[in-house]
Design an enzyme around this catalytic site. Structure first.
Site, PDB file in Angstrom:
ATOM      1  N   GLN A  99     -30.242  22.084  50.462  1.00 26.84           N
ATOM      2  CA  GLN A  99     -30.606  21.262  51.273  1.00 26.84           C
ATOM      3  C   GLN A  99     -28.750  21.331  52.190  1.00 26.84           C
ATOM      4  OE1 GLN A  99     -33.072  21.982  53.165  1.00 26.84           O
ATOM      5  NE2 GLN A  99     -34.712  22.303  51.903  1.00 26.84           N
TER       6      GLN A  99
ATOM      7  N   ASP B 235     -27.771  19.341  43.535  1.00 25.07           N
ATOM      8  CA  ASP B 235     -29.206  20.257  44.381  1.00 25.07           C
ATOM      9  C   ASP B 235     -28.259  20.157  45.723  1.00 25.07           C
ATOM     10  OD1 ASP B 235     -30.425  21.256  45.231  1.00 25.07           O
ATOM     11  OD2 ASP B 235     -32.677  20.463  45.103  1.00 25.07           O
TER      12      ASP B 235
ATOM     13  N   CYS C  71     -43.237  18.505  48.440  1.00 28.60           N
ATOM     14  CA  CYS C  71     -42.767  18.658  46.743  1.00 28.60           C
ATOM     15  C   CYS C  71     -41.742  17.669  46.668  1.00 28.60           C
ATOM     16  CB  CYS C  71     -41.586  20.160  47.198  1.00 28.60           C
ATOM     17  SG  CYS C  71     -42.560  21.403  46.573  1.00 28.60           S
TER      18      CYS C  71
ATOM     19  N   LYS D 260     -32.734  29.982  51.961  1.00 25.98           N
ATOM     20  CA  LYS D 260     -32.821  28.949  53.039  1.00 25.98           C
ATOM     21  C   LYS D 260     -31.383  29.214  53.769  1.00 25.98           C
ATOM     22  CE  LYS D 260     -34.644  25.521  50.023  1.00 25.98           C
ATOM     23  NZ  LYS D 260     -36.690  25.195  50.177  1.00 25.98           N
TER      24      LYS D 260
END
Lengths: 408, 147
Positions: free
Chosen positions: A200, A197, A362, A223
């Site tokens: 970020q 993932d 989250c 993002k």
């Protein structure tokens, strides 16, 4: 990097913008980032000058749209070092992870295991819960070591039953950067698929899928200065050929007949059913060009400097502040003020024009690691400044008086 | 209510209910119950209510939340306890109107008047009403008997 020049690129940072009568400071970048004018203009350009559908239009404007999408896909490919057929546009990292989970389902059987951690975002937990319950397999957790994933700890839980390992490159609350290259290599040693993932990480530093050797990588456009509703799923070509697409419809089939037979287009189109978020794709392409102009290495270096500056200053000047991730690399400061609920602290900061996020972010399993279910998260990006951090620290000092915002 | 309209006193009332919440306990299953789980924050609050012949003979709550949700729920339980359903509805309407900056009757609100400034922080209206909305749901027959 000329921060003042960069800030001029962002309409949200211009015209002396204020919030609650104070200068506006945006420290909620792990949630979403602000958009530079060039991205906004690019999106408007599509809607104003060539607002038609992609694929097979027999007229000039349709060709223009196809060219723009091609260019955007190429920008993504260069950014993460992938091939064109391996880059699929999605609505965001969440959709990518759902597609991957549903796609990999066919390789799983009862009693197999999927490994994640308790620091994962909901989007890297719930899709695995669902396929685990569908197949009758299990989701297990790699224990963290001071917030990090180590090979030693993976070794404690991995086995021949492990078929998928899915973890964040950078965790969205604590901001630790995991050594994906080493982890992917180790996981592949067990013949398990490795999903990363990158929501970020891709916005903040150079990510090379070939060097890291991940099987899948997902991230979101919003993002990284791009629009909302657009993201990317990278998958190794050999795997993309094998897995089914989540969505079926126009633009992804070769043919179909009355008997219910149909064929898939080749990837990436196989996974892109229906009219795509064309403005989003083109906007994301522009955002990547913008980030490249600043330079991913410069962004990474500057953000680490900001993080260190903020942590040092908070620790030195506000003894009541508890920081849960002082040694993590990413520009995320996760903290509480002693005796003050995170949400009350968030309102106090908001009343001084500073945007932070509070709560569980989250990551609802993370309280196991840090011993509290609610924190304040200040997350930085390359347009933030040390002056903004100085103001943030000054407001943090007022933590005890958090009710002032209702009475001052 | 004018004795409370001093900012310092209002602040003290909120802090007092935050640090020493009233009627915070779990009641048995004879109570109607609703679970209020805020989507946007970590407030997780159970409201429990016992009604006999149109009177709210007991209102209690448990769970966790921020200062505003804790204090507002605590104050609410004290105000609503012993009221008839009609009285409770009138109080809840006045409270709602106060938070959304509409005309309201302050005489109905007792200590809940301390939240008169919450409309200055619109993001917190949800915190200041979480418990109140819970009672509203129970009175509307939308109780879930827990979760």
């Amino acid at each position: 990097m000329d921060i003042n020049k960069i800030r001029k690129d962002f309409p949200m940072l211009n015209n002396n913008k204020t919030m609650q009568g104070h200068p506006f400071s945006y420290f909620d970048n792990a949630a979403t980032t602000l958009k530079p004018k060039c991205v906004i203009d690019k999106i408007c350009e599509y809607y104003e000058f060539y607002s038609v559908n992609s694929h097979r239009g027999d007229y000039d404007l349709a060709q223009r749209v196809d060219d723009e999408i091609l260019k955007a896909r190429d920008n993504v490919c260069k950014l993460i070092n992938a091939d064109e057929k391996e880059v699929i546009f999605t609505s965001g990292a969440t959709m990518g992870l759902n597609q991957i989970a549903q796609g990999l389902k066919r390789f799983l059987s009862k009693d197999d295991e999927i490994l994640i951690t308790d620091a994962e975002h909901a989007s890297n937990v719930l899709p695995w819960f669902r396929i685990a319950s569908e197949i009758g397999c299990k989701v297990n957790y790699i224990p963290l070591e001071n917030g990090r994933i180590t090979i030693r700890n993976i070794e404690k839980v991995i086995s021949s039953k492990t078929k998928i390992v899915s973890i964040a490159h950078v965790t969205n609350v604590l901001g630790y950067v995991n050594d994906i290259k080493e982890i992917a290599k180790f996981v592949h040693g067990y013949n398990a698929y490795f999903v990363c993932d990158g929501a970020q990480s891709v916005p903040h530093f150079k990510v090379d899928v070939k060097d890291l050797d991940v099987d899948f990588l997902v991230f979101s456009g919003h993002k990284m200065c791009g629009p909302t509703g657009i993201g990317v799923m990278y998958g190794k070509y050999e795997l993309l050929k094998e897995i089914d697409s989540l969505l079926l419809g126009g633009g992804m089939n070769t043919e179909f007949d009355l008997c219910g037979n149909f064929g898939y287009l080749k990837t990436p189109f196989k996974f892109e059913a229906g009219t795509q978020n064309i403005a989003g794709i083109i906007g994301l392409g522009k955002a990547i060009e913008y980030l490249n102009e600043i330079g991913m290495d410069n962004i990474e270096k500057y953000e680490r400097e900001l993080k260190e500056y903020a942590v040092t200053k908070l620790l030195n000047e506000v003894p009541e502040v508890i920081i849960y991730n002082k040694d993590s690399e990413a520009g995320i400061i996760d903290f509480n003020y002693e005796g003050v609920h995170a949400q009350d602290m968030g309102t106090l900061l908001g009343s001084y024009g500073i945007c932070v996020r509070t709560g569980e972010h989250c990551a609802k399993l993370l309280h196991n690691e840090i011993g509290t279910n609610s924190t304040v998260r200040a997350s930085l990006y390359f347009y933030n400044t040390k002056e903004e951090i100085d103001r943030f620290v000054e407001v943090c000092k007022k933590g005890r008086d958090f009710l002032d915002v209702f009475f001052a | 209510m004018s004795f409370l309209l001093n900012n310092e006193m209002m602040r003290e009332v909120i802090m007092d209910h935050y640090q020493n919440p009233r009627n915070k306990r779990e009641a048995d299953d004879s109570y109607k119950k609703v679970y209020m789980d805020a989507v946007s924050c970590v407030d997780k609050i159970y409201i429990q209510l016992k009604e006999e012949n149109g009177v709210l003979v007991d209102v209690c709550w448990h769970g966790s939340g921020c200062a505003i949700s804790t204090a507002s729920t605590s104050i609410m339980t004290e105000i609503l306890k012993g009221k008839t359903i009609d009285e409770a509805n009138a109080i809840m309407e006045a409270y709602q109107n106060m938070l959304y900056g509409k005309p309201y009757n302050p005489d109905l609100l007792d200590e809940a008047i301390v939240f008169m400034n919450t409309s200055r922080q619109p993001s917190r209206i949800s915190c200041a009403t979480i418990g109140w909305r819970g009672v509203g749901r129970i009175l509307n027959g939308d109780d879930t008997n827990g979760k």
